[in-house]
Design a protein around this motif. Structure first.
Motif, PDB file in Angstrom:
ATOM      1  N   PRO A  48     -43.238 -45.569 -10.291  1.00  0.00           N
ATOM      2  CA  PRO A  48     -43.786 -45.279  -9.700  1.00  0.00           C
ATOM      3  C   PRO A  48     -45.464 -44.340  -9.104  1.00  0.00           C
ATOM      4  O   PRO A  48     -45.120 -43.043  -9.218  1.00  0.00           O
ATOM      5  CB  PRO A  48     -43.478 -45.236  -8.018  1.00  0.00           C
ATOM      6  N   LYS A  49     -46.186 -44.709  -8.685  1.00  0.00           N
ATOM      7  CA  LYS A  49     -47.677 -43.702  -9.442  1.00  0.00           C
ATOM      8  C   LYS A  49     -47.139 -42.345  -8.635  1.00  0.00           C
ATOM      9  O   LYS A  49     -47.991 -41.893  -8.574  1.00  0.00           O
ATOM     10  CB  LYS A  49     -48.932 -44.179  -8.926  1.00  0.00           C
ATOM     11  N   ASP A  50     -46.567 -42.353  -7.200  1.00  0.00           N
ATOM     12  CA  ASP A  50     -46.354 -41.096  -6.076  1.00  0.00           C
ATOM     13  C   ASP A  50     -45.302 -40.028  -6.805  1.00  0.00           C
ATOM     14  O   ASP A  50     -44.562 -39.924  -5.973  1.00  0.00           O
ATOM     15  CB  ASP A  50     -46.349 -42.101  -4.896  1.00  0.00           C
ATOM     16  N   TYR A  51     -44.437 -41.460  -7.563  1.00  0.00           N
ATOM     17  CA  TYR A  51     -43.113 -40.590  -8.180  1.00  0.00           C
ATOM     18  C   TYR A  51     -43.100 -39.201  -8.087  1.00  0.00           C
ATOM     19  O   TYR A  51     -44.563 -38.874  -9.146  1.00  0.00           O
ATOM     20  CB  TYR A  51     -42.451 -41.019  -9.101  1.00  0.00           C
ATOM     21  N   GLY A  52     -42.329 -38.387  -8.202  1.00  0.00           N
ATOM     22  CA  GLY A  52     -42.747 -37.059  -8.097  1.00  0.00           C
ATOM     23  C   GLY A  52     -43.138 -36.154  -7.498  1.00  0.00           C
ATOM     24  O   GLY A  52     -43.543 -35.019  -7.139  1.00  0.00           O
ATOM     25  N   LYS A  53     -44.519 -36.688  -6.526  1.00  0.00           N
ATOM     26  CA  LYS A  53     -44.818 -36.168  -5.483  1.00  0.00           C
ATOM     27  C   LYS A  53     -43.972 -35.438  -3.832  1.00  0.00           C
ATOM     28  O   LYS A  53     -43.904 -34.416  -3.883  1.00  0.00           O
ATOM     29  CB  LYS A  53     -45.677 -37.024  -4.658  1.00  0.00           C
ATOM     30  N   ASP A  54     -43.474 -36.116  -3.878  1.00  0.00           N
ATOM     31  CA  ASP A  54     -42.036 -35.641  -3.154  1.00  0.00           C
ATOM     32  C   ASP A  54     -40.987 -34.996  -3.820  1.00  0.00           C
ATOM     33  O   ASP A  54     -39.803 -36.800  -4.234  1.00  0.00           O
ATOM     34  CB  ASP A  54     -41.873 -35.837  -2.004  1.00  0.00           C
ATOM     35  N   PRO A  55     -39.645 -34.405  -4.167  1.00  0.00           N
ATOM     36  CA  PRO A  55     -39.302 -33.847  -5.439  1.00  0.00           C
ATOM     37  C   PRO A  55     -37.891 -35.085  -4.986  1.00  0.00           C
ATOM     38  O   PRO A  55     -36.612 -34.987  -5.185  1.00  0.00           O
ATOM     39  CB  PRO A  55     -38.853 -32.046  -5.461  1.00  0.00           C
ATOM     40  N   ALA A  56     -37.769 -34.365  -2.917  1.00  0.00           N
ATOM     41  CA  ALA A  56     -36.884 -34.748  -2.441  1.00  0.00           C
ATOM     42  C   ALA A  56     -36.216 -36.711  -2.533  1.00  0.00           C
ATOM     43  O   ALA A  56     -35.480 -37.033  -2.208  1.00  0.00           O
ATOM     44  CB  ALA A  56     -36.588 -34.324  -0.586  1.00  0.00           C
ATOM     45  N   LYS A  57     -37.487 -37.575  -2.775  1.00  0.00           N
ATOM     46  CA  LYS A  57     -37.394 -38.609  -2.074  1.00  0.00           C
ATOM     47  C   LYS A  57     -36.625 -39.581  -3.632  1.00  0.00           C
ATOM     48  O   LYS A  57     -37.238 -39.184  -4.724  1.00  0.00           O
ATOM     49  CB  LYS A  57     -38.613 -39.106  -2.123  1.00  0.00           C
ATOM     50  N   LYS A  58     -35.633 -40.444  -2.585  1.00  0.00           N
ATOM     51  CA  LYS A  58     -35.255 -40.996  -4.162  1.00  0.00           C
ATOM     52  C   LYS A  58     -35.648 -42.356  -3.830  1.00  0.00           C
ATOM     53  O   LYS A  58     -36.217 -43.182  -3.006  1.00  0.00           O
ATOM     54  CB  LYS A  58     -34.074 -41.523  -2.944  1.00  0.00           C
ATOM     55  N   TRP A  59     -35.907 -43.206  -5.494  1.00  0.00           N
ATOM     56  CA  TRP A  59     -36.946 -44.157  -5.437  1.00  0.00           C
ATOM     57  C   TRP A  59     -35.587 -45.438  -5.166  1.00  0.00           C
ATOM     58  O   TRP A  59     -34.566 -45.216  -6.154  1.00  0.00           O
ATOM     59  CB  TRP A  59     -37.636 -44.053  -6.382  1.00  0.00           C
ATOM     60  N   PRO A  60     -36.380 -46.524  -4.780  1.00  0.00           N
ATOM     61  CA  PRO A  60     -35.306 -47.792  -5.402  1.00  0.00           C
ATOM     62  C   PRO A  60     -35.367 -48.584  -6.400  1.00  0.00           C
ATOM     63  O   PRO A  60     -36.936 -48.228  -7.561  1.00  0.00           O
ATOM     64  CB  PRO A  60     -35.787 -48.716  -4.191  1.00  0.00           C
ATOM     65  N   VAL A  61     -34.017 -48.912  -7.745  1.00  0.00           N
ATOM     66  CA  VAL A  61     -34.396 -49.466  -8.911  1.00  0.00           C
ATOM     67  C   VAL A  61     -35.155 -50.699  -8.690  1.00  0.00           C
ATOM     68  O   VAL A  61     -33.504 -51.568  -8.163  1.00  0.00           O
ATOM     69  CB  VAL A  61     -33.265 -48.463  -9.511  1.00  0.00           C
ATOM     70  N   MET A  62     -35.559 -51.240  -9.511  1.00  0.00           N
ATOM     71  CA  MET A  62     -35.015 -53.158 -10.029  1.00  0.00           C
ATOM     72  C   MET A  62     -35.032 -52.540 -11.247  1.00  0.00           C
ATOM     73  O   MET A  62     -35.522 -52.476 -12.369  1.00  0.00           O
ATOM     74  CB  MET A  62     -36.967 -53.896  -9.702  1.00  0.00           C
ATOM     75  N   VAL A  63     -34.184 -53.985 -11.775  1.00  0.00           N
ATOM     76  CA  VAL A  63     -34.209 -54.242 -13.506  1.00  0.00           C
ATOM     77  C   VAL A  63     -33.981 -55.405 -13.279  1.00  0.00           C
ATOM     78  O   VAL A  63     -33.902 -56.488 -12.389  1.00  0.00           O
ATOM     79  CB  VAL A  63     -32.563 -54.218 -13.427  1.00  0.00           C
ATOM     80  N   PHE A  64     -35.028 -55.336 -14.662  1.00  0.00           N
ATOM     81  CA  PHE A  64     -35.874 -56.948 -15.287  1.00  0.00           C
ATOM     82  C   PHE A  64     -34.677 -57.065 -16.404  1.00  0.00           C
ATOM     83  O   PHE A  64     -34.820 -56.757 -17.714  1.00  0.00           O
ATOM     84  CB  PHE A  64     -37.124 -56.953 -15.116  1.00  0.00           C
ATOM     85  N   LEU A  65     -34.647 -58.502 -16.170  1.00  0.00           N
ATOM     86  CA  LEU A  65     -33.946 -59.244 -17.620  1.00  0.00           C
ATOM     87  C   LEU A  65     -34.835 -59.690 -18.093  1.00  0.00           C
ATOM     88  O   LEU A  65     -34.555 -61.411 -16.637  1.00  0.00           O
ATOM     89  CB  LEU A  65     -32.164 -59.555 -17.574  1.00  0.00           C
ATOM     90  N   HIS A  66     -35.756 -60.335 -19.315  1.00  0.00           N
ATOM     91  CA  HIS A  66     -36.852 -61.176 -19.891  1.00  0.00           C
ATOM     92  C   HIS A  66     -35.732 -62.329 -20.041  1.00  0.00           C
ATOM     93  O   HIS A  66     -34.191 -62.460 -20.336  1.00  0.00           O
ATOM     94  CB  HIS A  66     -37.258 -60.516 -20.548  1.00  0.00           C
ATOM     95  N   GLY A  67     -36.596 -63.074 -20.665  1.00  0.00           N
ATOM     96  CA  GLY A  67     -35.699 -64.369 -21.684  1.00  0.00           C
ATOM     97  C   GLY A  67     -35.899 -64.786 -22.506  1.00  0.00           C
ATOM     98  O   GLY A  67     -35.962 -63.626 -23.536  1.00  0.00           O
TER      99      GLY A  67
END
Length: 245
Positions: A48-67
């Protein structure tokens, strides 16, 4: 004669075990051998664009499987549909998005062992919230979503399979506590609507408390465009945190 002499010499030195004493009997033995296996997968990673701005923040993860149509070695093909397409168009998603690419025939399809290794690697390297890992996929990826979640339900907080199917009985038992939102086109001639219906019925029969099923009455196989274009899907995913086993 020379070979016989060498064998006798080795036996005398204890280098080759003598089996004469075991002749005519049956005994239990155990094989223990280390085997190295190489797992490899190309994938797209989005932060995400804001990733890393807050070093303590943990981000949700979405895994996408294509066709199946996006299988191969050209990673750009994975951007044709789903979240990778939205990201390529400039949309900022509030997830770390992991989009692996499946190999081509004859090994076409999703290998759960490889997917687990990939997810382990991403979770270890990035600031990820391991209690908010979500899985979604379309067509072959819908089947992959069902299969992976059934094999490893402890990994995910919620799943969203699109126009897929799987082993209904096994899924019912494994995923009865998994928040699940299923999507399918009513006029799908590639993967019959019944494939998803069977999975939903199995979950409900097993006592699932949170299973949603959205059908698009006029849609064919492409039930994913409307699904991923709907912000409600992402809001729904983010509302879930992994439940204690």
């Amino acid at each position: 004669m020379r070979r016989r002499f060498v064998l006798l010499a080795l036996l005398a030195l204890g280098a080759v075990p003598s089996l004469a004493q075991d002749a005519g009997i049956q005994k239990p033995l155990t094989l223990e051998k280390s085997v190295t296996k190489v797992l490899k997968a190309g994938y797209l990673l989005y932060l995400p664009k804001d990733y890393g701005k807050d070093p303590a923040k943990k981000w949700p993860v979405m895994v996408f499987l294509h066709g199946s149509g996006e299988s191969g070695t050209d990673i750009e093909k994975v951007k044709v549909h789903g979240p990778p397409k939205l990201i390529a168009q400039g949309k900022d998603l509030p997830f770390i998005v992991v989009s692996p690419q499946a190999p081509v025939f004859p090994r076409r399809g999703w290998d759960v062992e490889t997917l687990n290794a990939l997810l382990d690697d991403v979770l270890a390297k990035y600031s990820a919230d391991t209690d908010r890992v979500y899985l979604t996929g379309l067509s072959m990826g819908g089947y992959g979503t069902w299969a992976w979640a059934t094999a490893n339900p402890e990994r995910f907080a919620a799943i969203a399979p699109i126009c897929g199917g799987g082993q209904a009985r096994q899924a019912g038992r494994a995923l009865k506590n998994m928040p699940t939102w299923v999507f399918h086109g009513g006029k799908d001639m590639t993967v019959p609507l019944q494939e998803s219906q069977d999975m939903v019925d199995a979950l409900k029969k097993a006592g699932a408390m949170e299973v949603k099923f959205t059908t698009y009455p006029e849609a064919g196989h492409d039930s994913w465009t409307a699904t991923y274009d709907n912000p409600e899907l992402f809001t729904w995913l983010l509302a879930h945190t992994k439940r204690p086993s």
